[in-house]
Design an enzyme around this catalytic site. Sequence first.
Site, PDB file in Angstrom:
ATOM      1  CE  LYS A  81       2.925   1.588  -2.808  1.00 13.56           C
ATOM      2  NZ  LYS A  81       3.776   0.748  -1.923  1.00 13.56           N
ATOM      3  CD  GLU A 118       9.454   4.746   0.990  1.00 16.97           C
ATOM      4  OE1 GLU A 118       9.514   5.543   1.947  1.00 16.97           O
ATOM      5  OE2 GLU A 118       8.573   3.861   0.892  1.00 16.97           O
ATOM      6  CB  SER A 166      -1.718  -3.104  -6.395  1.00 21.45           C
ATOM      7  OG  SER A 166      -0.864  -3.183  -7.515  1.00 21.45           O
TER       8      SER A 166
END
Lengths: 283, 401
Positions: free
Chosen positions: B90, B112, B379
């Site tokens: 991210k 969010e 990830s």
Amino acid sequence: MSRLDAAFSRLRAADERALVAYLMAGDPSLDATRALVVEAARRGADVIELGVPFSDPIADGPVIQRAGQRALAAGTSLARVIESVTAIRAEVSVPLVMFTYYNPVLAFGLKAFASAAADVGMDAVLVPDLPPEEADPLRAETDAAGIDIVHLVAPTTPPARARMVTARSRGFVYVVSLTGVTGERQALPPDLGAQLKALRRITRKPLCVGFGISTAEQAAAVGRHADGVVVGSAIVRLIEHQGTSPSLVKDVGELIASLKQPLRAPSATSAKTSTESPSTGRR
Amino acid sequence: MTRSPDAGGHFGRFGGRYVPETLMAPLLELERAYAAAQKDRRFTARLKELFRSYAGRPTPLYFAARLTEHAGGARIYLKREDLCHTGAHKINNVLGQGLLAERMGKKRLIAETGAGQHGVATATIAGLLGLECEVYMGAEDVERQALNVFRMKLLGARVIPVESGSRTLKDAINETLRDWVTNVRTTYYLLGSALGPHPYPMMVRDFHAVIGKEARRQALAALGRLPDVVIACVGGGSNAIGLFHRFIGDRRVRIIGVEPGGHGIETGRHGASMTAGHVGVLHGCMSYLLQSDDGQIATAHSISAGLDYPGVGPEHAYYRDAGRFEFVSITDEEALEGFHALTRLEGIMPALESAHAVAHAIRLAKTLPRSKAIVVGLSGRGDKDVHVVANSLGTPVESGP
């Protein structure tokens, strides 16, 4: 001439402003909605916006969100709302505008939606998450079926874009008064008058202002600049409070009458409202 | 075969800009600002430097020898985004968008978050750039990701629990959009997945595309050729599109997205919108969605908060229909097995999101010979999920701070 065009011509000729009343279809039930529409039209609503509940209403504040949840819990769907309009249309001639998010319309099918809505006597559709750029597929079907798409302009809409939006909007132009979601506000934005003045230079279509208007005083203030005033959350909140109370229909009618009073032509006001309380608005 | 979206942000019939009018002009402004930033050498150079010295890029491509042996087939390589600063991919996107927000003169970031990884990353960049930060998070996710909630608070962000709807990522996005509609003049919406209205899906993909560029180069160096398969988990699909994008033109590389199968597709309690969804519009874009016959959005379910979303990014939908991306699903139980296998065999604790990709890689590797090579997008790391795993074992650990 469409029902919407006829309504606004009649109001303009009489120097009167339109009260556009929003109701969430199916809150508390579709039968109640039918009775509420009939009463609202009788007490002075010139246009009815019929909300279709959606699971994810990103343009709506808490009051209409809760109404949508109640309507969904009561089993309301776009198909059932359309079906219910047949009975409503048998009783009223007031223009009916369906307020629905896009996904239920897509799931119904654009062509099926447009022809069903036209068949039952809907006059227009307003889709808050469908800007003109994405509206071509729906417009092709609503044009064929003979109903209007109402588009919105917002305080963030620059002039060039407002020209495009107002040109594509039919029936009237919905002017969003503030940056935000639906719901009552203490005060209206100070630049609303200027926003409407700028829009008058761009379009001759009727301008109806919504978002944040909940009292007769606010309606009166907006009515000085606009062709119509949209009230939603204040009506929906009253319905929420009254629930299934036997006086629900009558109380909503009283609220409608009080909101319409300052929008009537100055000369007509005294005659038509002599029986009503001079105190207006909800606090 | 790779393509950019058209001027309106469409990937074929998917994508677009389905938003309230109030957001149209701001989205057009964002699109212009992004285009200008991409042409600005100072912007791209600064981002590149932050990728290197702050995020820790390039992340390694690791040959998982013991996992490969355990599966007994194709060789499994892990693209280690779990080693990025803040513990997940991210950070790539928030660095890019954070610099863009700063460039646009916005003082307040909103975001969010599902699992909390994007929220933590956004809070991190807000701290780095001295911006105000508020993060919307479904109330259910606040409960199951307590550690990340506390991390965001430590970083100076305000976390706002969202009680509406399913109280997960979908509802957090609704509430962030409502905040943005209200405060659009001062606020930058730092969207964390490859979805939403244009230009977000394109922009988020571009900032994550570094994952696939590195992985492709590293695979060429390690194997002397391209891998046979690349695999990533798909919720909204940001890490997946980042890994996949550079491989789209490599026709012989199979590209597989792994969706959350939850309790199993047949139970209806899952988040597999490609497998069981229909085309619709949610959160500003057209894509595949889990929904009822009358167009109400369904509640997704996944053991992993980051995959608990009823839709998927529009570019994934496009490449699915074009036959370029394949999609499969992995259940909660299978993801937990993947989690344990990677933890025990390699000493790498994956996020439960990433564990879905690991689980499918193991399943697929078993069917392929050792001459084949699979690259798995790892990830994120699993620290945040330890208590979820503990609960699944019936041995809850003391809840966090």
